[in-house]
Design a protein around this motif. Structure first.
Motif, PDB file in Angstrom:
ATOM      1  N   GLU A 111     -24.901 -10.757 -51.200  1.00  0.00           N
ATOM      2  CA  GLU A 111     -26.116 -10.645 -50.253  1.00  0.00           C
ATOM      3  C   GLU A 111     -25.921 -10.149 -49.027  1.00  0.00           C
ATOM      4  O   GLU A 111     -26.856  -9.382 -48.498  1.00  0.00           O
ATOM      5  CB  GLU A 111     -26.537 -12.139 -50.017  1.00  0.00           C
ATOM      6  N   VAL A 112     -24.860 -10.315 -48.173  1.00  0.00           N
ATOM      7  CA  VAL A 112     -24.521  -9.827 -47.078  1.00  0.00           C
ATOM      8  C   VAL A 112     -23.442  -8.798 -46.947  1.00  0.00           C
ATOM      9  O   VAL A 112     -22.347  -9.024 -47.464  1.00  0.00           O
ATOM     10  CB  VAL A 112     -24.226 -11.055 -46.145  1.00  0.00           C
ATOM     11  N   GLY A 113     -24.071  -7.665 -46.186  1.00  0.00           N
ATOM     12  CA  GLY A 113     -22.773  -6.570 -45.741  1.00  0.00           C
ATOM     13  C   GLY A 113     -22.240  -6.900 -44.653  1.00  0.00           C
ATOM     14  O   GLY A 113     -22.841  -7.238 -43.492  1.00  0.00           O
ATOM     15  N   LEU A 114     -20.919  -6.802 -44.703  1.00  0.00           N
ATOM     16  CA  LEU A 114     -19.864  -7.163 -43.609  1.00  0.00           C
ATOM     17  C   LEU A 114     -19.168  -6.091 -43.435  1.00  0.00           C
ATOM     18  O   LEU A 114     -18.075  -5.566 -43.977  1.00  0.00           O
ATOM     19  CB  LEU A 114     -19.066  -8.156 -44.320  1.00  0.00           C
ATOM     20  N   GLU A 115     -19.049  -5.305 -42.341  1.00  0.00           N
ATOM     21  CA  GLU A 115     -18.595  -4.019 -42.124  1.00  0.00           C
ATOM     22  C   GLU A 115     -18.093  -4.066 -40.325  1.00  0.00           C
ATOM     23  O   GLU A 115     -18.953  -4.306 -39.627  1.00  0.00           O
ATOM     24  CB  GLU A 115     -19.475  -2.834 -42.068  1.00  0.00           C
ATOM     25  N   THR A 116     -17.021  -3.928 -40.207  1.00  0.00           N
ATOM     26  CA  THR A 116     -16.589  -3.894 -38.772  1.00  0.00           C
ATOM     27  C   THR A 116     -16.274  -2.458 -38.367  1.00  0.00           C
ATOM     28  O   THR A 116     -15.454  -1.695 -38.927  1.00  0.00           O
ATOM     29  CB  THR A 116     -15.074  -4.659 -38.643  1.00  0.00           C
ATOM     30  N   HIS A 117     -16.799  -2.250 -37.219  1.00  0.00           N
ATOM     31  CA  HIS A 117     -16.680  -0.677 -36.764  1.00  0.00           C
ATOM     32  C   HIS A 117     -15.483  -0.522 -35.677  1.00  0.00           C
ATOM     33  O   HIS A 117     -15.595  -1.849 -34.913  1.00  0.00           O
ATOM     34  CB  HIS A 117     -17.814   0.032 -36.252  1.00  0.00           C
ATOM     35  N   VAL A 118     -14.658   0.053 -35.350  1.00  0.00           N
ATOM     36  CA  VAL A 118     -13.643   0.658 -34.291  1.00  0.00           C
ATOM     37  C   VAL A 118     -14.317   1.738 -33.863  1.00  0.00           C
ATOM     38  O   VAL A 118     -14.456   2.910 -34.287  1.00  0.00           O
ATOM     39  CB  VAL A 118     -12.469   0.617 -34.905  1.00  0.00           C
ATOM     40  N   VAL A 119     -14.612   1.531 -32.498  1.00  0.00           N
ATOM     41  CA  VAL A 119     -15.126   2.564 -31.731  1.00  0.00           C
ATOM     42  C   VAL A 119     -14.172   2.855 -30.501  1.00  0.00           C
ATOM     43  O   VAL A 119     -13.934   2.001 -29.863  1.00  0.00           O
ATOM     44  CB  VAL A 119     -16.611   2.635 -31.325  1.00  0.00           C
ATOM     45  N   THR A 120     -14.263   4.077 -29.984  1.00  0.00           N
ATOM     46  CA  THR A 120     -13.848   4.537 -28.578  1.00  0.00           C
ATOM     47  C   THR A 120     -14.883   4.841 -27.748  1.00  0.00           C
ATOM     48  O   THR A 120     -16.258   5.406 -27.797  1.00  0.00           O
ATOM     49  CB  THR A 120     -12.786   5.591 -28.837  1.00  0.00           C
ATOM     50  N   ALA A 121     -14.675   4.337 -26.391  1.00  0.00           N
ATOM     51  CA  ALA A 121     -15.502   4.662 -25.378  1.00  0.00           C
ATOM     52  C   ALA A 121     -14.995   4.873 -23.933  1.00  0.00           C
ATOM     53  O   ALA A 121     -14.123   3.741 -23.566  1.00  0.00           O
ATOM     54  CB  ALA A 121     -16.680   3.906 -24.947  1.00  0.00           C
ATOM     55  N   GLY A 122     -14.882   6.004 -23.335  1.00  0.00           N
ATOM     56  CA  GLY A 122     -13.838   6.166 -22.405  1.00  0.00           C
ATOM     57  C   GLY A 122     -12.578   6.200 -22.873  1.00  0.00           C
ATOM     58  O   GLY A 122     -12.058   6.869 -24.112  1.00  0.00           O
ATOM     59  N   GLU A 123     -11.463   5.359 -22.382  1.00  0.00           N
ATOM     60  CA  GLU A 123     -10.129   5.293 -22.679  1.00  0.00           C
ATOM     61  C   GLU A 123     -10.056   4.061 -23.324  1.00  0.00           C
ATOM     62  O   GLU A 123      -8.841   3.570 -23.851  1.00  0.00           O
ATOM     63  CB  GLU A 123      -9.507   5.284 -21.175  1.00  0.00           C
ATOM     64  N   ARG A 124     -11.001   3.303 -23.740  1.00  0.00           N
ATOM     65  CA  ARG A 124     -10.864   2.066 -24.249  1.00  0.00           C
ATOM     66  C   ARG A 124     -11.357   2.058 -25.808  1.00  0.00           C
ATOM     67  O   ARG A 124     -12.518   2.889 -26.420  1.00  0.00           O
ATOM     68  CB  ARG A 124     -11.544   0.912 -23.534  1.00  0.00           C
ATOM     69  N   VAL A 125     -10.666   1.220 -26.678  1.00  0.00           N
ATOM     70  CA  VAL A 125     -10.936   1.034 -27.939  1.00  0.00           C
ATOM     71  C   VAL A 125     -11.504  -0.457 -28.337  1.00  0.00           C
ATOM     72  O   VAL A 125     -10.940  -1.360 -27.878  1.00  0.00           O
ATOM     73  CB  VAL A 125      -9.744   1.291 -28.983  1.00  0.00           C
ATOM     74  N   TYR A 126     -12.861  -0.357 -28.903  1.00  0.00           N
ATOM     75  CA  TYR A 126     -13.496  -1.591 -28.987  1.00  0.00           C
ATOM     76  C   TYR A 126     -13.852  -1.895 -30.598  1.00  0.00           C
ATOM     77  O   TYR A 126     -13.716  -1.013 -31.588  1.00  0.00           O
ATOM     78  CB  TYR A 126     -15.130  -1.603 -28.576  1.00  0.00           C
ATOM     79  N   GLN A 127     -13.791  -3.158 -30.963  1.00  0.00           N
ATOM     80  CA  GLN A 127     -14.202  -3.751 -32.273  1.00  0.00           C
ATOM     81  C   GLN A 127     -15.670  -4.438 -32.348  1.00  0.00           C
ATOM     82  O   GLN A 127     -15.782  -5.286 -31.631  1.00  0.00           O
ATOM     83  CB  GLN A 127     -13.114  -4.604 -32.873  1.00  0.00           C
TER      84      GLN A 127
END
Length: 216
Positions: free
Chosen positions: A47-63
């Motif tokens: 029923e539910v889509g579960l997707e985790t994105h790893v992104v960069t912004a500036g010099e940092r990496v976010y989850q």
């Protein structure tokens, strides 16, 4: 197994993330987000889509974990990122998945049992598609995980804490890509110490800790 539809999304996932990040206490205002990759967990009910994105912004990496639903999640207004039109599935409600109990259970299961990311099956394609981020839990439990009753997540300096009954999960929001998480992969199945979810993607020499769990 996660089923991926070839579809047009409006707004796009990255557009939703770009609007959401500046509102978070763990985000440093330093550039627009760019996608590094993503991984999925499976909702057994489909029923539910579960997707985790790893992104960069500036010099940092976010989850940024997201959950996609075909209906509103009661009591989770605080964690609603927005809605998007999916050309195959219709209107989708998009949540910060830390506030979604389906994600909390999937994350805890992956960590405790040593699961990897879900296999991606794309409509109209033969065979699975490789995930752009690979993950693996460090636990080795053979049985089911404890019953969970997740409370409202609390975000602080770079992490989100989820008290889920007998377990406490910590989701890293700002990733330390310089750290070597490989030493955590041999943890014992008992929760005497912290168990982790570790991940890796193209260009990253060592795995990085994405989340962890300890017994409350």
């Amino acid at each position: 197994m996660a089923i991926i539809h070839k579809a047009t999304l409006s707004p796009s996932k990255l557009e939703l993330i770009a609007d959401y990040l500046p509102k978070q206490p763990w985000f440093i205002q330093d550039g627009s987000p760019e996608l590094i990759g993503a991984y999925r967990f499976d909702d057994p009910a489909g029923e539910v889509g579960l997707e985790t994105h790893v992104v960069t912004a500036g010099e940092r990496v976010y989850q940024v974990p997201l959950s996609y639903r075909g209906y509103e999640l009661a009591g989770a207004e605080e964690w609603l990122i927005g809605t998007m039109d999916h050309s195959v599935l219709g209107k989708r409600w998009v949540y910060d998945a830390c506030g979604d109990p389906i994600y909390v259970k999937a994350l805890a299961t992956a960590i405790l049992t040593g699961q990897k990311e879900a296999e991606l099956i794309v409509d109209g394609e033969l065979g699975p598609r490789p995930s752009t981020v690979t993950v693996k839990g460090s636990g080795k439990l053979d049985g089911g995980i404890p019953a969970l009753s997740a409370s409202a997540p609390v975000s602080g300096s770079g992490v989100t804490i989820i008290d889920a009954g007998g377990l406490r999960l910590k989701v890293a929001r700002v990733l330390d890509v310089a750290a070597d998480a490989s030493s955590n992969t041999a943890a014992a199945p008992e929760l005497h110490s912290e168990l982790t979810l570790n991940g890796q993607w193209a260009g990253l020499e060592e795995s990085v800790e994405l989340a962890s769990v300890v017994r409350n």
